[in-house]
Design a protein around this motif. Structure first.
Motif, mmCIF file in Angstrom:
data_model
loop_
_atom_site.group_PDB
_atom_site.id
_atom_site.type_symbol
_atom_site.label_atom_id
_atom_site.label_comp_id
_atom_site.label_asym_id
_atom_site.label_seq_id
_atom_site.Cartn_x
_atom_site.Cartn_y
_atom_site.Cartn_z
ATOM 1 N N ARG A 1 19.316 -23.055 -18.922
ATOM 2 C CA ARG A 1 17.884 -22.844 -18.639
ATOM 3 C C ARG A 1 17.527 -23.441 -17.286
ATOM 4 O O ARG A 1 16.788 -22.836 -16.494
ATOM 5 C CB ARG A 1 17.042 -23.467 -19.760
ATOM 6 C CG ARG A 1 15.558 -23.173 -19.651
ATOM 7 C CD ARG A 1 15.258 -21.744 -20.035
ATOM 8 N NE ARG A 1 13.844 -21.439 -19.859
ATOM 9 C CZ ARG A 1 13.320 -20.874 -18.774
ATOM 10 N NH1 ARG A 1 14.102 -20.527 -17.762
ATOM 11 N NH2 ARG A 1 12.037 -20.617 -18.698
ATOM 12 N N ASP B 1 16.910 -17.025 -18.451
ATOM 13 C CA ASP B 1 15.628 -16.882 -19.142
ATOM 14 C C ASP B 1 15.668 -15.877 -20.294
ATOM 15 O O ASP B 1 14.627 -15.527 -20.847
ATOM 16 C CB ASP B 1 14.515 -16.516 -18.160
ATOM 17 C CG ASP B 1 14.798 -15.247 -17.384
ATOM 18 O OD1 ASP B 1 15.812 -14.569 -17.663
ATOM 19 O OD2 ASP B 1 13.996 -14.918 -16.479
ATOM 20 N N GLU B 2 16.870 -15.420 -20.667
ATOM 21 C CA GLU B 2 17.049 -14.571 -21.835
ATOM 22 C C GLU B 2 18.365 -14.979 -22.489
ATOM 23 O O GLU B 2 19.343 -15.284 -21.786
ATOM 24 C CB GLU B 2 17.084 -13.087 -21.462
ATOM 25 C CG GLU B 2 15.814 -12.574 -20.800
ATOM 26 C CD GLU B 2 15.864 -11.078 -20.531
ATOM 27 O OE1 GLU B 2 16.249 -10.320 -21.447
ATOM 28 O OE2 GLU B 2 15.542 -10.673 -19.403
ATOM 29 N N VAL C 1 15.017 -23.462 -25.182
ATOM 30 C CA VAL C 1 14.771 -22.300 -24.315
ATOM 31 C C VAL C 1 13.412 -21.708 -24.658
ATOM 32 O O VAL C 1 13.222 -20.492 -24.623
ATOM 33 C CB VAL C 1 15.900 -21.254 -24.437
ATOM 34 C CG1 VAL C 1 17.221 -21.860 -23.984
ATOM 35 C CG2 VAL C 1 16.041 -20.726 -25.868
ATOM 36 N N CYS D 1 11.516 -18.111 -24.029
ATOM 37 C CA CYS D 1 12.447 -17.094 -23.523
ATOM 38 C C CYS D 1 12.701 -16.026 -24.584
ATOM 39 O O CYS D 1 12.753 -16.309 -25.783
ATOM 40 C CB CYS D 1 13.771 -17.731 -23.131
ATOM 41 S SG CYS D 1 13.669 -18.848 -21.729
#
Length: 268
Positions: free
Chosen positions: A85, A90-91, A115, A118
């Motif tokens: 992160r 971000d995924e 996360v 996300c």
């Protein structure tokens, strides 16, 4: 119909560039496919991120199997998630079951907290779940189906004074996607399950709001039936490589999938 999503597994920057050149919409970034895909290191993520402009969903999985491991293993995975992160990921892609085949909400909560905010995919652990529908309901923050006595007995969350189960305060954020073949044996064996779940999605059934990403032994001849059912996202790994995992992603193979998907959806 809108353009279907084609997601390709990438292990390296060269894989990522070939997938992008072939028309992929998104990458799943993983390592060690001999173990069915583990978490890549930060350096690999940074190199792939610099190589392409496609969205990247990064695998968070520490070992073979679909449990998160002991507390130490979970802590190490959370540390990896924080590092990725911080690197800009971000995924993500993740999914954990407990020893009874139910979703491990504790592990999922711990990792998704690292996360937070996300988008993420619950991966093919769903194909090994004891109760697919129950897993979906749990991850959506819903109580078990009232008709499922076994699920209600197994549910660790106590009811409140009115008998309602406070799943609205879900232990983890909900996935926006389920990567599934419908069966541990692949799409060929699980096609009927995928079609039935697509129908539940179309009907707006609670727990079925997330996108179905069909993958796991997916072949081009599966696509027409899946598309007709309303499934519009497809995931390939070995199919994008001329000699399986021993070879890199081939842009020509990805382009073949791109062309066939687009033609199917235009015809529809």
């Amino acid at each position: 119909m809108s353009r279907p999503i084609l997601e390709v597994i990438a292990l390296t920057p060269d894989d990522a560039r070939a997938a992008q050149a072939g028309g992929a919409d998104r990458l799943e970034l993983a390592a060690d496919m001999a173990s069915d895909g583990l978490t890549p290191d930060r350096q690999t993520f940074a190199r792939v991120r610099a190589a392409v402009g496609l969205p990247l969903r990064v695998m968070l999985r520490a070992s073979t199997g679909f449990t998160a491991g002991d507390d130490g293993a979970l802590a190490r995975l959370c540390e990896q998630a924080r590092g990725l992160r911080a690197e800009g990921a971000d995924e993500f892609v993740l999914g954990f079951l407990d020893g009874s085949g139910r979703p491990d909400l504790h592990a999922l909560a711990a990792v998704t907290a690292e996360v937070g905010g996300c988008s993420w995919t619950f991966h093919r652990a769903i194909d090994r779940a004891a109760d697919r529908a129950g897993l979906r309901r749990a991850l959506a923050g819903l109580p078990p189906d009232p008709g499922d006595e076994e699920a209600r007995r197994a549910d660790p969350v106590p009811a409140d004074a009115d008998g309602a189960v406070p799943h609205g305060t879900a232990a983890c954020s909900a996935p926006d996607t389920y990567l599934t073949a419908g069966s541990p044996a692949g799409v060929g064996a699980g096609l009927d399950v995928l079609l039935a779940e697509a129908a539940r999605t179309r009907a707006g059934e609670p727990g079925y709001g997330a996108r179905i990403l069909a993958g796991g032994g997916l072949r081009l001849d599966h696509v027409p039936a899946l598309a007709a059912a309303g499934i519009s996202a497809f995931h390939i790994g070995g199919a994008a490589r001329p000699n399986g995992w021993d070879s890199p992603v081939d842009a020509v193979r990805v382009r073949t999938w791109r062309r066939e998907l687009d033609a199917t959806f235009q015809d529809g």
